[in-house]
Design an enzyme around this catalytic site. Structure first.
Site, PDB file in Angstrom:
ATOM      1  N   ASP B  91       0.855  -1.184   0.000  1.00  0.00           N
ATOM      2  CA  ASP B  91       0.000   0.000   0.000  1.00  0.00           C
ATOM      3  C   ASP B  91       0.892   1.236   0.000  1.00  0.00           C
ATOM      4  O   ASP B  91       2.117   1.133   0.026  1.00  0.00           O
ATOM      5  CB  ASP B  91      -0.980  -0.036   1.180  1.00  0.00           C
ATOM      6  CG  ASP B  91      -0.283  -0.011   2.519  1.00  0.00           C
ATOM      7  OD1 ASP B  91       0.941   0.218   2.558  1.00  0.00           O
ATOM      8  OD2 ASP B  91      -0.954  -0.236   3.537  1.00  0.00           O
ATOM      9  N   GLY B  93       0.973   3.620   2.262  1.00  0.00           N
ATOM     10  CA  GLY B  93       1.263   4.145   3.591  1.00  0.00           C
ATOM     11  C   GLY B  93       0.291   5.224   4.016  1.00  0.00           C
ATOM     12  O   GLY B  93       0.226   5.579   5.198  1.00  0.00           O
ATOM     13  N   ASP B 145      -3.068   8.311  -1.389  1.00  0.00           N
ATOM     14  CA  ASP B 145      -4.430   8.846  -1.434  1.00  0.00           C
ATOM     15  C   ASP B 145      -4.811   9.321  -0.044  1.00  0.00           C
ATOM     16  O   ASP B 145      -4.089   9.052   0.923  1.00  0.00           O
ATOM     17  CB  ASP B 145      -5.428   7.777  -1.901  1.00  0.00           C
ATOM     18  CG  ASP B 145      -5.558   6.632  -0.899  1.00  0.00           C
ATOM     19  OD1 ASP B 145      -4.563   6.342  -0.188  1.00  0.00           O
ATOM     20  OD2 ASP B 145      -6.629   6.022  -0.817  1.00  0.00           O
ATOM     21  N   GLN B 193     -11.726   7.268  -4.681  1.00  0.00           N
ATOM     22  CA  GLN B 193     -12.294   7.767  -3.427  1.00  0.00           C
ATOM     23  C   GLN B 193     -13.641   8.421  -3.719  1.00  0.00           C
ATOM     24  O   GLN B 193     -14.205   8.190  -4.782  1.00  0.00           O
ATOM     25  CB  GLN B 193     -11.312   8.741  -2.746  1.00  0.00           C
ATOM     26  CG  GLN B 193     -10.057   8.066  -2.189  1.00  0.00           C
ATOM     27  CD  GLN B 193     -10.333   7.198  -0.958  1.00  0.00           C
ATOM     28  OE1 GLN B 193     -11.421   7.211  -0.375  1.00  0.00           O
ATOM     29  NE2 GLN B 193      -9.335   6.385  -0.584  1.00  0.00           N
ATOM     30  N   ASP B 270      -7.797  -7.413   0.680  1.00  0.00           N
ATOM     31  CA  ASP B 270      -6.855  -7.598   1.797  1.00  0.00           C
ATOM     32  C   ASP B 270      -7.580  -7.224   3.060  1.00  0.00           C
ATOM     33  O   ASP B 270      -8.469  -6.359   3.055  1.00  0.00           O
ATOM     34  CB  ASP B 270      -5.629  -6.679   1.656  1.00  0.00           C
ATOM     35  CG  ASP B 270      -5.944  -5.278   2.148  1.00  0.00           C
ATOM     36  OD1 ASP B 270      -6.641  -4.542   1.427  1.00  0.00           O
ATOM     37  OD2 ASP B 270      -5.520  -4.927   3.267  1.00  0.00           O
ATOM     38  N   CYS B 308     -12.068 -29.107   6.803  1.00  0.00           N
ATOM     39  CA  CYS B 308     -10.826 -28.388   6.500  1.00  0.00           C
ATOM     40  C   CYS B 308      -9.629 -29.336   6.476  1.00  0.00           C
ATOM     41  O   CYS B 308      -9.571 -30.283   7.254  1.00  0.00           O
ATOM     42  CB  CYS B 308     -10.615 -27.288   7.533  1.00  0.00           C
ATOM     43  SG  CYS B 308      -9.124 -26.311   7.264  1.00  0.00           S
ATOM     44  N   CYS B 310      -6.342 -28.114   6.718  1.00  0.00           N
ATOM     45  CA  CYS B 310      -5.136 -27.417   7.199  1.00  0.00           C
ATOM     46  C   CYS B 310      -4.455 -28.254   8.286  1.00  0.00           C
ATOM     47  O   CYS B 310      -5.044 -29.171   8.848  1.00  0.00           O
ATOM     48  CB  CYS B 310      -5.471 -26.019   7.709  1.00  0.00           C
ATOM     49  SG  CYS B 310      -6.127 -25.960   9.393  1.00  0.00           S
ATOM     50  N   CYS B 313      -6.358 -28.468  11.603  1.00  0.00           N
ATOM     51  CA  CYS B 313      -7.544 -29.337  11.582  1.00  0.00           C
ATOM     52  C   CYS B 313      -7.176 -30.804  11.391  1.00  0.00           C
ATOM     53  O   CYS B 313      -7.868 -31.687  11.898  1.00  0.00           O
ATOM     54  CB  CYS B 313      -8.518 -28.874  10.496  1.00  0.00           C
ATOM     55  SG  CYS B 313      -9.346 -27.319  10.947  1.00  0.00           S
ATOM     56  N   HIS B 339      -5.308 -21.893  10.342  1.00  0.00           N
ATOM     57  CA  HIS B 339      -6.646 -22.301   9.927  1.00  0.00           C
ATOM     58  C   HIS B 339      -7.375 -21.174   9.192  1.00  0.00           C
ATOM     59  O   HIS B 339      -7.965 -21.389   8.129  1.00  0.00           O
ATOM     60  CB  HIS B 339      -7.488 -22.764  11.110  1.00  0.00           C
ATOM     61  CG  HIS B 339      -8.904 -22.999  10.707  1.00  0.00           C
ATOM     62  ND1 HIS B 339      -9.291 -24.123  10.013  1.00  0.00           N
ATOM     63  CD2 HIS B 339     -10.004 -22.206  10.795  1.00  0.00           C
ATOM     64  CE1 HIS B 339     -10.576 -24.024   9.722  1.00  0.00           C
ATOM     65  NE2 HIS B 339     -11.032 -22.874  10.183  1.00  0.00           N
TER      66      HIS B 339
END
Lengths: 385, 385
Positions: B91, B93, B145, B193, B270, B308, B310, B313, B339
Site C-alpha cells: 500500500d 502508507g 491517497d 475515493q 486484503d 478443513c 489445514c 484441523c 486455519h
C-alpha cells in the site's frame, strides 16, 4: 523401559547410551525440551521432530491445574492431546509447588498448596502425583520430592532428604501396585536430594539405590549455586549411582553446564534456557551467544549460525530476525526457538558421537574454549520454571 | 503486469481471472493476507505457501519506519528480506498516516506526520511513496491517497477526492519517469475515493480511468459504514471501472463481505480479519464462526472444521486448541492463524471455481445462508490497520 550404556569414555565418566521407551528409543546424552503446558513454547510437534527432538518434558503441576489431568486422560493421554508421538517424561509437580504456588505447607504425607492461577486448594502426595502422571500417560514419571533451596541449612536439608526418601519409598510401592491408564508401561525415576552436603547426598543415593528404581535424577541443583559446586555434587552423586541406570540432572542448563555434567556421567537433561532465552532474543551458536536485538546485527545478512542447518539459519538473515524482535513479531520468537532447540539437539547428538569416537573431552574443551572467548562465561546458570 | 478475465458470471458481475506478476501468477478473486511488518503475523513464508497463499500485502508506512526501506533495499528488497518469493502488493502508507500517526497535516503536495513509534517527523508525497515502494520492490505499488473517514461531509469529500486525483496524476508521471531498483517491473494501481457520494465516486473513477492505470482500487470503504452502503458503492464503482483491469477493494473483509464484493465484480482483497481474529481466538469455518475459548469446546475432540485440510484441523482437537488459548500459548495463535488463512484461501479459490463452473451465486447463497443461521451476521465489518 530399558537402558543400555553403549560406550563409556576412557578419560572421563561420560557415557553414550540408549533408552528404550514405549514411545521410541532415545540416544543419550539427551536434552529434553520443556513442554510446560502441553506445548514446547511456540513450536509444533512436527517442528520438534524436524529439529531432532527425541523426548520432551511435561510439567505435572501445570497440566494438573490446567486443563486438568482428567481432561487429558479423556483425550487419550498427553501424547494424544498434544499430538507428540515420541517419549514424554513428566516431573512430579513438586518443584512448581515450591516455586510457583502460594501458601504451601509440607506435611509428612505430602504438600498442601494454593494454585497460582486461582488460589484453589490442593494437596500433592507421593501417591497422588503418580495418579496424575498415570492420567497423563508419560513414559517416565518422577517421584514427589522436596527440592531444597540454595542456600539451605544442614538441619533443614537433613530433614528434607529423609522426607524425600520416605516419599520415594511410598511412590515406588504405589507405582508397583497400580496399573497404567493408557495401555503402555510407565517407568518411575527417583530423585537424589541432600543440598550441598556430601553425607546427605550419599545417604540419599544409597537409600534410593536400595529401593531399586528404573532411573535416578539428581535434584536440588540449578537453584542458584555456583557452577563449580554443582559440578562437584553432580560428580559425587554419579560416583555412587548404578552404572546401568539412566541419570538425569534436573533443570540443567546452559550448553557448558550440560557438557560439564555429561563429562561427569549424566545422561539426561531438561531446562527452559533454550526456549526462554530464544523468546528473549538470545540465541546459542557454535561460536557463542548472540543477543539478536543488538545494533551490530542491523544489516547483517548472515544467518544466526553459519554452521547450523535449522530452518531459521537456512532461510533468514540476522537483520531480518533482529527486525522481527524489534517489531515484536511472533515469528521472531519462533525462529529463535527453532534455532536454539536445533542447537541443543545438535549439542547432545554431537556429545553422543564424540563419546562413541573417543574424542569427547577434546571436542568439549575446544567448544567451551571458543564460547569462553566470546563471553559465554557470562551466561546465566540453569533456571527451572 | 498482465490481467485477463477468464470467465464472467452470467447472473452477477463476478469474474474469474488471472494476474501475471514478475513473481508469479495469481488466480482471481484473490485474498491477500496482510504482512504489516515483513511477516504475516505468526506465520513463516513456507506456511503461507502450504496454505494456498498466492500474493501478500506489505504496509509501506510500517516498513518505512521500521526497519526502513533503505535497509530492505540493501537486503535485496522485501521479497528477499522476508524470503517470500511470490507476488507482493504494497500500500502507499497513506492509510496508516491517517489512522496511526500523530499530528498529521495535509498539504497540497503531500502529508506531514509524526511516527507513532518515536514521534519523529516525516512527509509522504506522491513521489516519495513511489520511491519507498521502489526500495521495497513490490510487484504492485499503490498511489498515495487520502482515505476519507465515515461519516464525512460532502464538502470535505469533494476536496479530498480532487486531492487524491491530483496525487494520482503526479504518482503516475513519477512512476513512468523512474526505474525499478530490484530488476523487475512494478505496476501502479490508482485508488477511487469519494466517500458515500455517487457523483464524487463517478468523478474519481472517470478521472483515474483517464490516466490509464494497470489496476484500480476502491478505497474509503471498510471504515465503519454499513455493509449495505459498502455494497452499493462497490457496485457503483465497478459499473464504471474498465472490464480488463483488476479491481481491488481495500481493507475488506469478512467472508461474506468478500463474497458480496466478488458478486459485484471485485477481484482482489486484503484484510487483517483472518489473522487478527485468529489471535483473538475466533476461527472461521464452513459452518460459521467459532470462539474457541468458549466452555462448550472444553472436551470437544473434533477438529476446528471437519471439512478443513489445514495442519491445525488435520492434527489437533478443539479441546487442545482451546487449552492453548486459555494457557496463553503462542502455538494457539499459530494454529488459529493457519486455519483462518487456509479458510480464506479456500473461500476465494472456491469462488474462482464456482465462477468458472457457472454456479457462483448459488454456492454463495448456500454458504452465506449457513453462516447466517449460525450467527455469522453478528460478525464485525472489515477492519484495516
Amino acid at each position: 523401559m530399558k537402558f543400555r550404556v553403549e560406550q563409556s569414555d576412557k578419560v572421563s565418566k561420560a557415557r553414550a547410551g540408549e533408552l528404550k521407551t514405549p514411545h521410541g528409543r532415545v540416544k543419550t546424552p539427551i536434552f529434553m525440551p520443556v513442554g510446560t503446558q502441553g506445548t514446547v513454547k511456540t513450536l509444533t510437534p512436527l517442528e520438534l521432530r524436524e529439529n531432532g527432538v527425541q523426548i520432551i518434558l511435561g510439567n505435572t503441576y501445570h497440566l494438573y491445574l490446567r486443563p486438568g489431568d482428567l481432561l487429558i486422560a479423556q483425550s487419550g493421554g498427553l501424547h494424544n492431546f498434544m499430538q507428540w508421538s515420541g517419549p514424554i517424561l513428566t516431573d512430579s509437580g513438586g518443584f512448581q509447588v515450591f516455586s510457583l504456588s502460594d501458601l504451601r505447607k509440607i506435611d509428612p504425607d505430602g504438600v498442601r498448596f494454593q494454585s497460582h492461577l486461582d488460589g484453589s486448594h490442593h494437596k500433592f502426595t507421593p501417591q497422588k502425583v503418580i495418579d496424575i502422571q498415570r492420567n497423563l500417560g508419560s513414559d517416565i514419571m518422577m517421584v514427589l520430592d522436596e527440592c531444597t533451596p540454595h542456600p539451605c541449612s544442614y538441619e533443614y536439608a537433613a530433614n528434607s532428604t529423609q522426607l524425600t526418601i520416605d516419599w520415594a519409598r511410598q511412590a515406588r510401592e504405589y507405582w508397583q501396585d497400580n496399573n497404567d491408564v493408557h495401555g503402555h508401561q510407565q517407568a518411575l525415576f527417583a530423585i537424589v536430594q541432600g543440598s550441598v552436603y556430601n553425607d546427605l547426598r550419599e545417604k540419599s543415593v544409597l537409600a534410593l539405590i536400595d529401593l531399586d528404581f528404573p532411573g535416578y535424577a539428581i535434584g536440588g541443583l540449578a537453584v542458584g549455586e555456583p557452577a563449580g559446586k554443582r559440578n562437584t555434587i553432580t560428580g559425587f552423586c554419579t560416583d555412587f549411582l548404578p552404572f546401568d541406570k539412566p541419570r538425569y540432572l534436573m533443570g540443567v542448563g546452559t550448553p557448558q553446564d550440560i557438557l560439564d555434567a555429561v563429562e561427569r556421567g549424566v545422561d539426561m537433561f531438561d531446562c527452559v534456557i533454550p526456549t526462554r532465552n530464544a523468546r528473549n532474543g538470545t540465541v546459542f551458536t557454535t561460536e557463542g551467544k548472540l543477543v539478536i536485538k543488538a545494533g551490530q546485527f542491523k544489516d547483517d545478512q548472515q544467518p544466526l549460525d553459519a554452521e547450523c542447518t535449522c530452518y531459521a539459519c537456512k532461510t533468514f538473515s540476522r537483520a531480518y530476525i533482529r527486525h522481527l524482535f524489534n517489531a515484536n513479531e511472533i515469528l521472531g520468537l519462533r525462529l529463535a526457538t527453532v534455532h536454539n532447540i536445533h542447537f541443543y539437539m545438535w549439542l547432545v547428538g554431537e556429545a553422543y558421537n564424540r563419546i562413541k569416537s573417543g574424542e569427547f573431552l577434546m571436542w568439549k574443551e575446544e567448544l567451551v574454549g571458543k564460547w569462553q572467548q566470546t563471553g559465554e562465561r557470562k551466561q546465566e546458570t540453569g533456571i527451572r520454571i
